[in-house]
Design a protein around this motif. Structure first.
Motif: not given
Length: 71
Positions: A10-14, A19-21, A37-41
């Protein structure tokens, strides 16, 4: 181990989606993308931990109800 693998994927997908956007931030400010990314994780992991805690509490309540019903 199964919980870790699902969280890891799930973290890899996020990370991939973020990164894409937000790829333009990588080239202009690497620190911003790392913080984002750290915040999202952190949000996702906290949500999973809270869900696990609630499920455990519900399991205990169900066991208590079943024990009361049998007595």
């Amino acid at each position: 181990m199964k919980n870790f693998i699902s969280t890891f994927f799930l973290c890899l997908i996020v990370c991939g989606v973020a990164t894409f956007f937000l790829a333009h931030l990588i080239f202009s400010n690497i620190l911003a993308i790392i913080v984002f990314i750290a915040f999202l994780l952190a949000v996702l992991i906290t949500a999973f931990i809270n869900l696990e805690t609630k499920i455990e509490e519900l399991e205990k309540k169900i066991e208590e109800l079943l024990n009361d019903k049998q007595d």
